[in-house]
Design a protein around this motif. Structure first.
Motif, PDB file in Angstrom:
ATOM      1  N   ARG A 112      -1.386  -6.715   7.091  1.00 54.43           N
ATOM      2  CA  ARG A 112      -2.233  -7.124   8.226  1.00 54.43           C
ATOM      3  C   ARG A 112      -3.149  -8.281   7.866  1.00 54.43           C
ATOM      4  O   ARG A 112      -3.560  -9.043   8.749  1.00 54.43           O
ATOM      5  N   SER A 113      -3.477  -8.427   6.600  1.00 60.15           N
ATOM      6  CA  SER A 113      -4.398  -9.491   6.214  1.00 60.15           C
ATOM      7  C   SER A 113      -3.683 -10.804   5.888  1.00 60.15           C
ATOM      8  O   SER A 113      -4.324 -11.845   5.773  1.00 60.15           O
TER       9      SER A 113
ATOM     10  N   THR B  24      -7.646   0.462   8.438  1.00 67.56           N
ATOM     11  CA  THR B  24      -8.790  -0.272   8.963  1.00 67.56           C
ATOM     12  C   THR B  24     -10.110   0.400   8.623  1.00 67.56           C
ATOM     13  O   THR B  24     -11.068  -0.255   8.239  1.00 67.56           O
TER      14      THR B  24
END
Length: 187
Positions: free
Chosen positions: A162-163, A107
């Motif tokens: 995660r995307s 992140t």
């Protein structure tokens, strides 16, 4: 009403822990000071009694996140500290679904670089991860280079997983990367 002697220290720690979780989950830019303090039942003005600036908070909360990560990882890998176990832990669905509890690199790393504010703590985390990965591999003269490839694959796969909106695609990214990185170790 009188506060306990360590009230300020406890409040400082609460802010750090909440910021560490939010920065890992939402990113630095998307985490506002006002919502952060409000979530803790504190005022925005009270922030400056604890930190000089948001950049100060970022640096200190990154340290908090790294410390939390190492404690959690040590506990989870107590029985099996192999590089394969590390890969399985890092590329797990739980790590994907709970960034607030995991590694800050997926992140925060690109955001720190884009802000022109790389951190010594980031370097420390990278070097510790590299050492952990390398320690679990056969000493074949290439383990140092392989550990860099492994870490890059781990962090990159987590960013992509995660995307991805499609859960099947996200899981495929994690699973394929896990398999390929384990083959890299063996080969």
């Amino acid at each position: 009403m009188r506060y306990a002697e360590d009230h300020k220290a406890q409040t400082h720690q609460r802010i750090l822990q909440e910021a560490a979780a939010r920065f890992r989950r939402d990113g630095i830019g998307a985490t506002g000071l006002q919502p952060l303090m409000k979530a803790l039942g504190l005022t925005h003005g009270g922030f400056y009694a604890h930190f000089k600036s948001k950049d100060d908070l970022v640096e200190k909360s990154l340290r908090c996140a790294v410390d939390q990560l190492h404690a959690s990882r040590a506990e989870k890998l107590a029985e099996d500290s192999s590089t394969q176990a590390f890969i399985d832990l890092y590329l797990s669905t739980a790590h994907r679904d709970h960034p607030e509890k995991g590694c800050p690199l997926p992140t925060m790393a690109s955001e720190l670089g884009q802000r022109g504010q790389p951190s010594e703590i980031t370097d420390e985390l990278i070097n510790r991860m590299l050492a952990t990965l390398e320690a679990g591999m056969p000493a074949d003269g290439q383990s140092s280079d392989k550990s860099v490839m492994l870490m890059s694959g781990l962090v990159g796969a987590m960013v992509l997983a995660r995307s991805a909106k499609d859960p099947a695609l996200a899981e495929r990214i994690l699973e394929t990367t896990r398999d390929q990185l384990k083959q890299l170790i063996e080969g």
